[in-house]
Design a protein around this motif. Structure first.
Motif, PDB file in Angstrom:
ATOM      1  N   TYR A 251       0.855  -1.197   0.000  1.00 35.74           N
ATOM      2  CA  TYR A 251       0.000   0.000   0.000  1.00 35.74           C
ATOM      3  C   TYR A 251       0.886   1.241   0.000  1.00 35.74           C
ATOM      4  N   SER A 252       0.362   2.310  -0.565  1.00 34.05           N
ATOM      5  CA  SER A 252       1.060   3.593  -0.537  1.00 34.05           C
ATOM      6  C   SER A 252       0.398   4.490   0.504  1.00 34.05           C
ATOM      7  N   LYS A 253       1.141   5.501   0.954  1.00 31.88           N
ATOM      8  CA  LYS A 253       0.594   6.457   1.922  1.00 31.88           C
ATOM      9  C   LYS A 253      -0.535   7.271   1.287  1.00 31.88           C
ATOM     10  N   GLN A 254      -0.349   7.620   0.008  1.00 34.86           N
ATOM     11  CA  GLN A 254      -1.327   8.437  -0.693  1.00 34.86           C
ATOM     12  C   GLN A 254      -1.904   7.672  -1.888  1.00 34.86           C
ATOM     13  N   GLU A 255      -3.053   8.133  -2.345  1.00 40.16           N
ATOM     14  CA  GLU A 255      -3.640   7.570  -3.555  1.00 40.16           C
ATOM     15  C   GLU A 255      -2.853   8.045  -4.773  1.00 40.16           C
ATOM     16  N   VAL A 256      -3.091   7.398  -5.925  1.00 44.27           N
ATOM     17  CA  VAL A 256      -2.435   7.813  -7.164  1.00 44.27           C
ATOM     18  C   VAL A 256      -2.939   9.193  -7.561  1.00 44.27           C
ATOM     19  N   ILE A 257      -2.014  10.096  -7.858  1.00 40.96           N
ATOM     20  CA  ILE A 257      -2.379  11.447  -8.280  1.00 40.96           C
ATOM     21  C   ILE A 257      -1.813  11.680  -9.681  1.00 40.96           C
ATOM     22  N   ASP A 258      -2.681  11.974 -10.648  1.00 45.74           N
ATOM     23  CA  ASP A 258      -2.270  12.269 -12.025  1.00 45.74           C
ATOM     24  C   ASP A 258      -1.425  11.155 -12.627  1.00 45.74           C
ATOM     25  N   GLY A 259      -1.755   9.910 -12.289  1.00 47.69           N
ATOM     26  CA  GLY A 259      -1.033   8.785 -12.879  1.00 47.69           C
ATOM     27  C   GLY A 259       0.406   8.647 -12.432  1.00 47.69           C
ATOM     28  N   THR A 260       0.784   9.281 -11.323  1.00 48.29           N
ATOM     29  CA  THR A 260       2.160   9.230 -10.834  1.00 48.29           C
ATOM     30  C   THR A 260       2.544   7.795 -10.464  1.00 48.29           C
ATOM     31  N   ARG A 261       3.757   7.410 -10.848  1.00 46.96           N
ATOM     32  CA  ARG A 261       4.244   6.063 -10.526  1.00 46.96           C
ATOM     33  C   ARG A 261       4.616   5.999  -9.047  1.00 46.96           C
ATOM     34  N   ARG A 262       4.020   5.036  -8.328  1.00 40.15           N
ATOM     35  CA  ARG A 262       4.294   4.926  -6.899  1.00 40.15           C
ATOM     36  C   ARG A 262       5.479   4.016  -6.599  1.00 40.15           C
ATOM     37  N   VAL A 263       5.779   3.095  -7.497  1.00 35.93           N
ATOM     38  CA  VAL A 263       6.925   2.208  -7.314  1.00 35.93           C
ATOM     39  C   VAL A 263       7.937   2.461  -8.421  1.00 35.93           C
ATOM     40  N   CYS A 264       9.199   2.271  -8.100  1.00 32.56           N
ATOM     41  CA  CYS A 264      10.263   2.472  -9.090  1.00 32.56           C
ATOM     42  C   CYS A 264      10.333   1.274 -10.032  1.00 32.56           C
ATOM     43  N   GLN A 265      10.883   1.521 -11.210  1.00 31.90           N
ATOM     44  CA  GLN A 265      11.138   0.412 -12.112  1.00 31.90           C
ATOM     45  C   GLN A 265      12.408  -0.303 -11.683  1.00 31.90           C
ATOM     46  N   LEU A 266      12.461  -1.583 -12.003  1.00 29.73           N
ATOM     47  CA  LEU A 266      13.608  -2.400 -11.623  1.00 29.73           C
ATOM     48  C   LEU A 266      14.752  -2.211 -12.614  1.00 29.73           C
ATOM     49  N   PRO A 267      15.993  -2.443 -12.169  1.00 27.33           N
ATOM     50  CA  PRO A 267      17.121  -2.352 -13.104  1.00 27.33           C
ATOM     51  C   PRO A 267      16.958  -3.341 -14.254  1.00 27.33           C
ATOM     52  N   MET A 268      17.476  -2.967 -15.413  1.00 27.03           N
ATOM     53  CA  MET A 268      17.394  -3.831 -16.591  1.00 27.03           C
ATOM     54  C   MET A 268      18.257  -5.073 -16.386  1.00 27.03           C
ATOM     55  N   ASN A 269      17.705  -6.227 -16.729  1.00 27.32           N
ATOM     56  CA  ASN A 269      18.498  -7.447 -16.686  1.00 27.32           C
ATOM     57  C   ASN A 269      19.075  -7.737 -18.080  1.00 27.32           C
ATOM     58  N   GLU A 270      19.907  -8.793 -18.187  1.00 25.96           N
ATOM     59  CA  GLU A 270      20.578  -9.088 -19.455  1.00 25.96           C
ATOM     60  C   GLU A 270      19.574  -9.409 -20.559  1.00 25.96           C
ATOM     61  N   LYS A 271      18.509 -10.116 -20.220  1.00 28.17           N
ATOM     62  CA  LYS A 271      17.500 -10.470 -21.219  1.00 28.17           C
ATOM     63  C   LYS A 271      16.836  -9.219 -21.777  1.00 28.17           C
ATOM     64  N   ALA A 272      16.523  -8.262 -20.876  1.00 32.99           N
ATOM     65  CA  ALA A 272      15.887  -7.018 -21.329  1.00 32.99           C
ATOM     66  C   ALA A 272      16.851  -6.170 -22.139  1.00 32.99           C
ATOM     67  N   LEU A 273      18.113  -6.134 -21.718  1.00 33.91           N
ATOM     68  CA  LEU A 273      19.104  -5.332 -22.435  1.00 33.91           C
ATOM     69  C   LEU A 273      19.329  -5.832 -23.851  1.00 33.91           C
ATOM     70  N   ALA A 274      19.133  -7.143 -24.070  1.00 33.89           N
ATOM     71  CA  ALA A 274      19.344  -7.725 -25.399  1.00 33.89           C
ATOM     72  C   ALA A 274      18.355  -7.185 -26.423  1.00 33.89           C
ATOM     73  N   ASN A 275      17.240  -6.595 -25.962  1.00 33.09           N
ATOM     74  CA  ASN A 275      16.239  -6.056 -26.883  1.00 33.09           C
ATOM     75  C   ASN A 275      16.620  -4.687 -27.450  1.00 33.09           C
ATOM     76  N   TYR A 276      17.674  -4.102 -26.891  1.00 27.92           N
ATOM     77  CA  TYR A 276      18.055  -2.754 -27.323  1.00 27.92           C
ATOM     78  C   TYR A 276      19.110  -2.799 -28.421  1.00 27.92           C
ATOM     79  N   GLY A 277      18.983  -1.907 -29.387  1.00 25.10           N
ATOM     80  CA  GLY A 277      19.958  -1.767 -30.474  1.00 25.10           C
ATOM     81  C   GLY A 277      19.909  -0.345 -31.000  1.00 25.10           C
ATOM     82  N   ASN A 278      20.618  -0.103 -32.092  1.00 23.36           N
ATOM     83  CA  ASN A 278      20.618   1.239 -32.683  1.00 23.36           C
ATOM     84  C   ASN A 278      20.836   1.155 -34.189  1.00 23.36           C
ATOM     85  N   PRO A 279      19.878   0.529 -34.899  1.00 21.84           N
ATOM     86  CA  PRO A 279      20.049   0.314 -36.345  1.00 21.84           C
ATOM     87  C   PRO A 279      20.109   1.596 -37.166  1.00 21.84           C
TER      88      PRO A 279
END
Length: 640
Positions: A251-279
């Protein structure tokens, strides 16, 4: 001079203050029948008018109740006269650490922390008792006999005649448990920052009740997620159904306001990083792409149109879909090369997400697999290894599990656990700080529950759970430092700040003050004159200093030093957040020195002054040296 109250803040007064901020017009003044003083009170009739039709009427309403709920609510709001006594001899790196370990009833400790830590704790993790039918070790007044439970729940009348046959013989244990957790969560919520999070481990015994209680205390819209943790890898054939998971409510202390993210995103793992490129050699760095359209039911009319690519090709929406952006936003994104149409420019439009974007990361998922956050069995084995092969604690949570929760909630803030047990949360905080360079600080709270004499912990020399928890932090901290030094060399060289693996120990105890300090009306004048001091004989300066810090809202982790001036000891907290002197007959030179520090707050022993004229002299010196007005001196200087 005014006396410090040496008493925790009243929950009822906190609620009054909050209500006054919203509806000052529903307050009036009335005389207190006990003291004769005029005070603010609530005009409920006016409040009812302000609320209009939004007032519950009649007997039928949605409510979750149990025998003892009213008492639990009152208990949460009731102030107490307790203190936290410092124990430097049991601490690690007392002078420098920002971490706290507190022994005592967690409801009392939470109340004691309110003045100093209200709105300052970013994350709370707790692993309360799962209520398998055993009695609790917490010293609340909620426990009832079977006869009490039957009477108050309506199963029998005052003559002992049973109205309804009670087939649920352990129903009172649910009531006990609900009252226990309810009062603690009520107080704990006040400690959270406005964007703070609480995580609570639980199993099927009380999961349903806990969810409803949290909906009431934090609000249904403050519910973030119910995580499923795979606590066991293997099937247990000795049960009717093998239970391999527990829950973690968030639970959060406050309700969601304007779609604000209440939890942080997790660090990228190797599988997720493999999806990135720069063609296309985008100067903003590597990226991945996602469809540029979404479900049509979530779109506005401005998100339905024909998209024209830079090469002139027209792209129509698939059935039941809408574009992620309005036409104007989409055209801007295309002009900034944030929409990918494939190498030849004829592909389906896709939105670029950059690897180095500010919000880059993985969205947390509700299923926590054992391979990622470990298991109960691993946690037990790891703790056993840390203690040289001795199984000192049966049910520790894996520190990797709590680390995962820390990653989605905090990096630089205060983390609290008021059912700290074997101190897995402290271990997680130190270990993750070592990994990501965070500066998280922990507050561990644990009742000193005795170890069974037949237990391996008792045989190893640990008389209660607190002794295990403190030793676990010592050993884990030492191990983490050794691992870090092996990886990074000398952590203490150069300007690099050393990792904080220390902790200050405090123990919840009765007030530093004698009863006469609180109830002088019950004593005769002759008895009062015969009392030389209102402070208990077994208390020292450090006890008094931390008692004053708690009462005045100063955090317990601040650096402090002592100075000797003309034979008296002056305590200085954080270069002037609080300056205290508890010696008798303070000389003018010491008063001059205190004033020269330009402190925020000053606290003195009442016996620092033998006569009233000395107090008046003190006032004049302080006004001259600090530039304070008389009202400011009265506000910033207190006595005990």
């Amino acid at each position: 001079m005014e006396h410090l109250k040496q008493e925790t803040v009243s929950g009822a007064q906190l609620n009054m203050d909050a209500l006054y901020q919203i509806c000052p017009q529903c307050f009036t003044e009335s005389k207190d029948p006990k003291t004769g003083e005029v005070k603010h009170t609530v005009d409920f009739e006016k409040l009812r008018l302000l609320l209009g039709d939004n007032v519950a009427e009649g007997d039928e309403r949605y409510d979750f109740t149990w025998v003892g709920k009213r008492a639990a609510l009152q208990e949460a709001a009731k102030p107490i006269r307790k203190t936290l006594r410092p124990c430097p001899e049991e601490s690690v790196d007392w002078e420098n650490t920002k971490n706290l370990y507190i022994e005592g009833d967690n409801l009392e400790v939470l109340k004691l922390l309110q003045n100093s830590y209200m709105g300052k704790v970013k994350m709370i993790y707790i692993d309360p008792p799962y209520n398998t039918g055993n009695d609790f070790v917490y010293q609340d007044d909620f426990h009832q006999t079977k006869q009490d439970y039957d009477l108050f729940s309506g199963d029998v009348n005052e003559e002992g005649e049973r109205f309804v046959k009670n087939t649920e013989s352990n129903g009172r244990f649910h009531s006990d448990w609900c009252s226990m957790i309810y009062s603690r969560l009520m107080v704990a919520r006040s400690l959270l920052t406005y964007d703070g999070l609480i995580f609570i481990s639980i199993d099927d015994h009380e999961q349903r009740n806990l969810k409803i209680i949290c909906d009431e205390i934090f609000g249904e819209n403050s519910f973030v997620a119910q995580f499923i943790w795979e606590k066991r890898l293997n099937r247990e054939n000795r049960k009717e159904v093998s239970v391999r998971h527990d829950y973690i409510l968030c639970y959060s202390k406050q309700e969601v306001i304007d779609g604000t993210r209440r939890v942080c995103q997790l660090p990228m793992n190797e599988k997720a990083l493999a999806n990135y490129g720069n063609p296309d050699n985008d100067p903003r760095g590597p990226w991945k792409s996602d469809p540029a359209h979404a479900q049509g039911g979530h779109g506005t009319p401005s998100q339905f149109y024909t998209l024209i690519a830079p090469n002139g090709k027209k792209h129509e929406l698939p059935s039941g879909r809408c574009w992620l952006y309005t036409q104007k936003e989409m055209e801007k994104a295309i002009s900034e090369n944030r929409i990918w149409f494939g190498q030849d420019g004829n592909g389906v439009p896709r939105v670029k997400t950059y690897l180095y974007a500010k919000d880059r990361g993985l969205t947390p998922e509700t299923i926590l697999f054992a391979k990622e956050v470990s298991t109960n069995e691993n946690a037990k084995n790891d703790l056993k290894e840390l203690f040289g092969g001795k199984a000192v604690f049966d049910t520790p949570k894996p520190y990797e599990l709590i680390e995962h929760l820390l990653k989605i909630s905090s990096k630089e803030d205060i983390i609290a656990d008021f059912f700290s047990g074997a101190s897995s949360t402290a271990h997680a905080v130190m270990h993750l700080n070592a990994e990501d360079g965070g500066t998280r600080k922990f507050i561990m709270v644990q009742w000193p529950e005795k170890c069974e004499e037949s237990s391996e912990a008792y045989k190893a020399g640990y008389k209660n759970i607190c002794e295990i928890g403190k030793e676990r932090i010592r050993r884990a901290g030492k191990k983490i430092l050794e691992e870090q030094k092996a990886k990074q060399g000398d952590l203490f060289s150069g300007d690099q700040k050393p990792l904080d693996v220390g902790f200050r120990v405090f123990k919840c105890a009765d007030s530093n003050m004698k009863d006469v300090y609180y109830t002088p009306a019950e004593y005769s004048q002759e008895l009062l004159l015969n009392l030389e001091d209102n402070i208990k004989e077994d208390r020292n300066d450090l006890d008094l200093l931390f008692g004053c810090m708690l009462d005045w809202g100063v955090t317990l982790d601040l650096p402090m030093r002592t100075e000797k001036v003309d034979g008296v000891t002056i305590h200085i907290v954080n270069d002037g957040d609080l300056v205290a002197c508890f010696d008798h007959n303070i000389p003018e030179t010491a008063i001059d020195y205190i004033a020269s520090l330009l402190p925020m707050r000053v606290v003195l022993r009442d016996s620092c002054f033998s006569e009233a004229k000395e107090k008046m002299n003190f006032f004049e010196i302080f006004k001259q040296r600090t530039g304070w007005s008389e009202d400011e001196v009265k506000k910033n200087v207190k006595v005990i």
